[in-house]
Design a protein around this motif. Structure first.
Motif, mmCIF file in Angstrom:
data_model
loop_
_atom_site.group_PDB
_atom_site.id
_atom_site.type_symbol
_atom_site.label_atom_id
_atom_site.label_comp_id
_atom_site.label_asym_id
_atom_site.label_seq_id
_atom_site.Cartn_x
_atom_site.Cartn_y
_atom_site.Cartn_z
ATOM 1 N N LEU A 219 30.717 29.460 -12.882
ATOM 2 C CA LEU A 219 29.730 28.263 -12.843
ATOM 3 C C LEU A 219 29.464 27.610 -13.844
ATOM 4 N N ALA A 220 29.797 28.294 -15.404
ATOM 5 C CA ALA A 220 29.701 27.428 -16.331
ATOM 6 C C ALA A 220 30.819 26.350 -16.763
ATOM 7 N N SER A 221 31.976 26.736 -16.026
ATOM 8 C CA SER A 221 32.894 25.940 -15.918
ATOM 9 C C SER A 221 32.873 24.539 -14.692
ATOM 10 N N LEU A 222 32.226 24.936 -13.714
ATOM 11 C CA LEU A 222 31.775 23.951 -12.795
ATOM 12 C C LEU A 222 30.598 23.177 -13.345
ATOM 13 N N ILE A 223 29.669 23.579 -14.139
ATOM 14 C CA ILE A 223 28.640 22.920 -14.941
ATOM 15 C C ILE A 223 29.228 21.606 -15.978
ATOM 16 N N ILE A 224 30.387 22.403 -16.403
ATOM 17 C CA ILE A 224 30.842 21.507 -17.462
ATOM 18 C C ILE A 224 31.434 20.367 -16.578
ATOM 19 N N ILE A 225 32.177 20.585 -15.660
ATOM 20 C CA ILE A 225 32.827 19.480 -14.660
ATOM 21 C C ILE A 225 31.669 18.519 -14.251
ATOM 22 N N LEU A 226 30.627 19.013 -13.880
ATOM 23 C CA LEU A 226 29.559 18.315 -13.273
ATOM 24 C C LEU A 226 28.791 17.406 -14.009
ATOM 25 N N TYR A 510 46.405 10.502 -9.670
ATOM 26 C CA TYR A 510 47.037 10.482 -11.002
ATOM 27 C C TYR A 510 47.517 9.178 -11.429
ATOM 28 N N PRO A 511 47.513 8.943 -12.751
ATOM 29 C CA PRO A 511 46.887 9.515 -13.729
ATOM 30 C C PRO A 511 45.368 9.435 -13.892
ATOM 31 N N SER A 512 44.696 9.005 -13.038
ATOM 32 C CA SER A 512 43.387 8.595 -13.201
ATOM 33 C C SER A 512 42.537 9.773 -13.042
ATOM 34 N N TYR A 513 41.338 9.450 -13.430
ATOM 35 C CA TYR A 513 40.379 10.650 -13.093
ATOM 36 C C TYR A 513 39.611 10.621 -11.793
ATOM 37 N N ILE A 514 39.158 11.696 -11.353
ATOM 38 C CA ILE A 514 38.234 11.622 -10.061
ATOM 39 C C ILE A 514 36.875 11.654 -10.715
ATOM 40 N N LEU A 515 36.007 10.595 -10.141
ATOM 41 C CA LEU A 515 34.542 10.349 -10.517
ATOM 42 C C LEU A 515 33.784 11.486 -9.867
ATOM 43 N N ILE A 516 32.791 12.294 -10.076
ATOM 44 C CA ILE A 516 32.229 13.044 -9.535
ATOM 45 C C ILE A 516 30.643 12.572 -9.833
ATOM 46 N N PRO A 517 30.111 12.246 -8.587
ATOM 47 C CA PRO A 517 28.809 11.705 -8.738
ATOM 48 C C PRO A 517 27.742 12.873 -9.395
ATOM 49 N N SER A 518 26.872 12.463 -10.510
ATOM 50 C CA SER A 518 25.962 13.082 -10.907
ATOM 51 C C SER A 518 24.765 13.281 -10.228
ATOM 52 N N GLU A 519 24.552 14.384 -9.830
ATOM 53 C CA GLU A 519 23.300 14.757 -9.070
ATOM 54 C C GLU A 519 22.548 15.777 -9.742
ATOM 55 N N THR A 520 21.274 15.429 -10.097
ATOM 56 C CA THR A 520 20.433 16.632 -11.045
ATOM 57 C C THR A 520 20.177 17.757 -10.327
ATOM 58 N N TYR A 521 20.086 17.542 -8.847
ATOM 59 C CA TYR A 521 19.599 18.606 -7.908
ATOM 60 C C TYR A 521 20.845 19.639 -7.897
ATOM 61 N N LEU A 522 22.033 19.166 -8.179
ATOM 62 C CA LEU A 522 22.901 20.298 -8.208
ATOM 63 C C LEU A 522 22.874 21.237 -9.403
ATOM 64 N N LEU A 523 22.666 20.649 -10.455
ATOM 65 C CA LEU A 523 22.449 21.359 -11.878
ATOM 66 C C LEU A 523 21.381 22.280 -11.750
ATOM 67 N N GLU A 524 20.151 21.827 -10.943
ATOM 68 C CA GLU A 524 18.946 22.650 -10.695
ATOM 69 C C GLU A 524 19.283 23.994 -9.905
ATOM 70 N N THR A 525 20.188 23.576 -8.745
ATOM 71 C CA THR A 525 20.635 24.795 -7.886
ATOM 72 C C THR A 525 21.453 25.795 -8.641
ATOM 73 N N MET A 526 22.356 25.311 -9.495
ATOM 74 C CA MET A 526 23.215 26.146 -10.278
ATOM 75 C C MET A 526 22.382 26.770 -11.361
ATOM 76 N N GLY A 527 21.574 26.156 -11.851
ATOM 77 C CA GLY A 527 20.413 27.032 -12.655
ATOM 78 C C GLY A 527 19.717 27.990 -12.040
#
Length: 573
Positions: A219-226, A510-527
């Motif tokens: 979960l910590a790794s996923l939080i960093i990605i998000l 590749y070699p571009s990045y994948i853009l992951i939409p920032s969603e505060t709700y996801l971080l709250e769920t993970m919290g």
């Protein structure tokens, strides 16, 4: 008497699902014929999802009248890029005058899709993994944390892959993964704790701390990605490879000399190592129509037939009717997924399956790329499918026995069956995600909420039934395995389901990045999820590693607060 009645109820459930499937199929066929050839195939490859299109689709709910909504849908690209059916267009253009009828059809179809996803995993995917485990001679521990996790978690994994592979449904995929993890680690563990609290069962401290700590690391790794909002191919590979690290850690912890000479391996008869299935479906799928005839009960406990078709003197015509009613959902898969199981072996069906499988794949490819491929290209694809199908069918006819499955080239058979079961699971998951997203647009509900609740609950229901049944019936060892599965399963689903989709997407970009939409709700769920895991790490050692109401009540409270908080935020936004 109870077991016999349960068989009767399982049969009724199977017949209900098959009749529902036939009803929905007939409705879709009538809709297709009445739509003047407009069709409702959704083409994800030719209709990339973007932010502007999402806003247009969200505005449909605010239009007045079904005619205006139908015109908007016909004049724009499909709102949902998953699956093969444009549910929104069907609902507003064909069921606009009778919305309750459309919702009823969609609800029945939702039940059928959930069943198909779990049934394909239980009856086909898991049996192939069993044979593959025996062929590769994997130890119980390795099989348990790899193939067993893949078998029991396949509905979650395929639903996650289907939603995460498209940017338009990325939010529903992420919420489904985290929602399933929250449900299993909070609700399922909490329910098990209440069920076994009187038995004062202790769980293994080292194993539990290892699994919960590793899940926190994931979960910590996923939080960093998000938080970063992007990931490249190297980062996706690193995230997915964490599961390999977990497998190594588990294997090392089960080495006898590390445990003071005590062998921690589960024996070959353990349900953890041998039962690669989705148990909530096993009773339905393994009972046959002759069960009542083979059941003998004494005196007052004798099974009373409540229906003529389940009586011991059932007529042949009634049995045939039941057999026909149970075929629609199973027959298409039996005829396209090669099965080499001893109990299910049938040479005619096996030959038919290897013949139709390539043809089925060519049909799916052409449906998905209908307006991309020219007619000549479509004919080439069909020709390749027919050529491979006939070739495989002829080889299977001459090199297989009628009485038993093949022993030569068994690995090829298993790989073929594995790939076809993956195809069926994936297209079912695509339709499931497409239907949930469409329902979100119809009701004006955020698709991420449906992923956090309906999709997560539907895919995790098997975990609830499996783990709670094992904890109640298999003694202290069953409780230990059930609790371990509540943490090992989510680790696998996050790292494999989410990780593989990130690897695939980053590989294409590749070699571009994948853009992951920032969603505060996801971080709250993970919290909230982190809080529940920390609660487990703190409370269990304080309670002597015994599962009780304190642990269960706290976990259920955290889960209910998390879901309620998310629903309130969604309703006010």
């Amino acid at each position: 008497m109870g077991f016999g009645v349960s068989v009767y109820e399982d049969k009724r459930c199977m017949i209900f699902l098959n009749v529902s499937f036939l009803l929905v199929a007939c409705v879709f066929l009538i809709v297709q014929l009445s739509s003047s050839g407009s069709g409702f195939v959704v083409l994800s490859s030719s209709h990339p999802f973007n932010e502007g299109r999402q806003q247009q689709c969200s505005s449909i709910h605010g239009l007045d009248g079904y005619k205006a909504k139908c015109l908007r849908l016909k004049s724009n690209e499909p709102c949902v890029s998953q699956g093969y059916i444009d549910y929104l267009r069907i609902f507003y253009c064909n069921f606009g005058r009778f919305p309750p009828l459309g919702l009823s059809v969609f609800f029945l179809w939702l039940l059928v899709l959930f069943y198909l996803l779990g049934s394909t995993a239980s009856e086909y995917f898991c049996s192939l993994l069993q044979n593959l485990s025996r062929l590769l001679k994997l130890s119980p521990t390795i099989a348990g944390i790899t193939l067993l996790a893949l078998g029991n978690g396949s509905p979650d994994v395929f639903a996650s892959l289907a939603s995460l592979m498209d940017s338009g449904t990325l939010d529903i995929g992420l919420n489904s993964v985290l929602g399933g993890t929250s449900f299993v680690t909070c609700a399922v563990v909490g329910i098990i704790s209440f069920m076994v609290h009187k038995r004062r069962v202790q769980v293994n401290k080292c194993d539990l701390i290892r699994d919960v700590s590793f899940l926190l690391l994931v979960l910590a790794s996923l939080i960093i990605i998000l938080t970063l909002g992007r990931v490249n191919l190297l980062g996706a590979l690193g995230f997915t490879s964490m599961y390999i690290v977990y497998v190594i850690v588990v294997c090392i912890s089960h080495v006898p000399w590390i445990n003071g000479g005590r062998v921690m391996e589960l024996d070959a008869n353990s349900s953890f190592s041998s039962d690669l299935s989705v148990p909530i479906l096993s009773a339905m799928e393994k009972q046959d129509l002759n069960f009542v005839e083979e059941t003998t009960l004494d005196g007052d406990n004798r099974l009373e037939a409540r229906n003529c078709c389940f009586h011991t003197r059932t007529s042949a015509s009634c049995r045939m009717l039941l057999y026909i009613l149970e075929m629609p959902l199973d027959l298409p898969r039996r005829l396209t997924i090669p099965v080499v199981c001893e109990k299910k072996w049938s040479k005619p069906i096996a030959v038919t399956a290897v013949t139709l499988a390539p043809i089925f794949l060519s049909v799916l490819w052409n449906l998905k790329h209908e307006n991309v491929a020219a007619s000549c290209t479509s004919l080439v694809v069909y020709g390749i499918g027919f050529l491979f199908g006939i070739t495989f069918g002829v080889l299977a006819h001459f090199y297989t026995e009628k009485s038993s499955p093949p022993e030569q080239c068994l690995f090829v058979w298993l790989v073929g069956g594995f790939l076809m079961s993956v195809v069926w699971s994936y297209i079912t998951a695509q339709e499931l995600v497409a239907l949930l997203v469409s329902l979100g647009y119809i009701f004006g509900i955020s698709p991420s909420i449906l992923g956090l609740t309906i999709l997560a609950w539907g895919n995790s229901l098997g975990d609830l039934v499996t783990n709670s049944t094992m904890a109640m019936n298999d003694g202290p060892e069953g409780v230990q395995v059930a609790i371990a599965g509540c943490y090992a399963g989510p680790i696998f689903n996050i790292l494999f389901g989410l990780g593989m989709s990130l690897v695939s997407s980053s590989w294409h970009r590749y070699p571009s990045y994948i853009l992951i939409p920032s969603e505060t709700y996801l971080l709250e769920t993970m919290g909230f999820l982190v809080v529940s895991l920390l609660w487990t790490l703190v409370v269990l050692p304080m309670r002597g590693m015994r599962l009780d109401g304190v642990l269960g009540g706290g976990l259920l409270a955290v889960y209910m607060i998390s879901v309620s908080f998310r629903l309130i935020q969604s309703s006010t936004s």
